[in-house]
Write a protein that holds these residues in place. Sequence first.
Motif, short mmCIF file in Angstrom:
data_model
loop_
_atom_site.label_atom_id
_atom_site.label_comp_id
_atom_site.label_asym_id
_atom_site.label_seq_id
_atom_site.Cartn_x
_atom_site.Cartn_y
_atom_site.Cartn_z
N GLU A 1 0.83 -1.19 0.00
CA GLU A 1 0.00 0.00 0.00
C GLU A 1 0.88 1.25 0.00
O GLU A 1 1.89 1.31 0.70
CB GLU A 1 -0.90 0.02 1.24
N PHE A 2 0.46 2.24 -0.79
CA PHE A 2 1.10 3.55 -0.73
C PHE A 2 0.01 4.61 -0.87
O PHE A 2 -1.16 4.29 -1.14
CB PHE A 2 2.16 3.69 -1.83
N ALA A 3 0.36 5.86 -0.64
CA ALA A 3 -0.62 6.95 -0.71
C ALA A 3 -0.30 7.88 -1.86
O ALA A 3 0.87 8.18 -2.13
CB ALA A 3 -0.64 7.72 0.60
N ARG A 4 -1.37 8.33 -2.53
CA ARG A 4 -1.22 9.30 -3.62
C ARG A 4 -2.48 10.14 -3.71
O ARG A 4 -3.60 9.60 -3.73
CB ARG A 4 -0.97 8.60 -4.95
N ASP A 5 -2.31 11.46 -3.71
CA ASP A 5 -3.44 12.39 -3.85
C ASP A 5 -4.52 12.14 -2.79
O ASP A 5 -5.72 12.15 -3.08
CB ASP A 5 -4.06 12.27 -5.26
N GLY A 6 -4.07 11.89 -1.57
CA GLY A 6 -5.01 11.73 -0.48
C GLY A 6 -5.73 10.41 -0.43
O GLY A 6 -6.73 10.26 0.30
N ALA A 7 -5.26 9.41 -1.16
CA ALA A 7 -5.91 8.10 -1.19
C ALA A 7 -4.88 6.99 -1.14
O ALA A 7 -3.75 7.15 -1.61
CB ALA A 7 -6.76 7.96 -2.46
N SER A 8 -5.26 5.86 -0.59
CA SER A 8 -4.41 4.67 -0.58
C SER A 8 -4.54 3.94 -1.90
O SER A 8 -5.62 3.87 -2.49
CB SER A 8 -4.82 3.73 0.57
N ARG A 9 -3.43 3.37 -2.35
CA ARG A 9 -3.39 2.62 -3.60
C ARG A 9 -2.55 1.36 -3.40
O ARG A 9 -1.77 1.25 -2.46
CB ARG A 9 -2.78 3.47 -4.72
N ILE A 10 -2.67 0.42 -4.34
CA ILE A 10 -1.90 -0.83 -4.30
C ILE A 10 -0.79 -0.74 -5.33
O ILE A 10 -1.06 -0.64 -6.54
CB ILE A 10 -2.80 -2.05 -4.56
N GLY A 11 0.45 -0.78 -4.86
CA GLY A 11 1.60 -0.81 -5.74
C GLY A 11 2.14 -2.22 -5.90
O GLY A 11 1.76 -3.13 -5.14
N MET A 12 3.02 -2.41 -6.86
CA MET A 12 3.61 -3.73 -7.08
C MET A 12 5.05 -3.56 -7.55
O MET A 12 5.36 -2.67 -8.34
CB MET A 12 2.81 -4.53 -8.11
N ALA A 13 5.93 -4.41 -7.04
CA ALA A 13 7.33 -4.42 -7.45
C ALA A 13 7.74 -5.85 -7.77
O ALA A 13 7.09 -6.81 -7.36
CB ALA A 13 8.22 -3.83 -6.35
#
Length: 298
Positions: A161-173
């Motif tokens: 999980e990371f945050a962008r523009d005031g919202a949580s999002r799901i990242g992947m590496a």
Amino acid sequence: MPAYVVEQTEPVCLTCDEPLKSMDWMSPYVWRAQDKLWLMMRAVPHPLRPEDPTGVIWCGCSDDGLDFVMDEKPVIVPGPEEADAGGVEDPTVHLIDDGLMIFYTGVEASRDQGSLLVATGRDLDSLKKRAVMLKAPKGQGNIKEATLAQASDKSWRLFYEFARDGASRIGMAKSPKLGGEWSAMEEMVPIREDSWDNWHLSTGPIVQLPGKDPVMFYNGATLDARWRIGWVSFDPDFTRITDRGEEPMLVPPPAKDRAATDIAFAASTVVQPDGCIHLYYSLEDRRLARAHVRLYED
């Protein structure tokens, strides 16, 4: 269309002393080893004062997966390094050939930044913190809620999980091996504008039943942060979504305290021999529960 259905829910109870007894409990990671079930979780002082850590990580064990006897002392504590001096949160346990690898979030003393850290050891008594593993780039918030999965070519995927523009999002590496460097990939799970997961998204555990696509029990919420648990499946190489539930599979019951957070948040799974998935999650950011989940297909 497949459906992952919650058939039963049960409270998870902890036998413990102070200070753990009076803390809020969340992020329960449960795994099976040595004929027992083990729990590693984040505990937060209640109420949380400005000088308190945002989390301390405790461990315990159980015979039945519902009643856990907790250790007398935490297993991972904040500091002294700056990277996690403000708190340690959200553990994810991965068993390796020579012991344990624990992914967790370290919060800086200022609480302005959280990074993904790792601790390793032959057992829980010998864990040692390692270097920062993944740090959010400028403009993104804390990296947390790590989930590991292995693709068909044996390379690894790290969801977080990371945050962008005031919202949580799901990242992947991606990394060719554990312990190597991670390279960021495109986001896999989008929000859905007209659905229950139209604002926030966060990672949850990934399960792959025999002959089925890997499925993540993810966390989603609206703008007012009413978190529910849903499911999304991927192809074996994690290049695309193959299916996604229209409705949340788990909605929290009405809170006992009207001021409590309206949240159910998935953290880990243990698959039973008959294929039933035991899903461990937190409620209200203060108590733990387990759901029995089964896959049904047309």
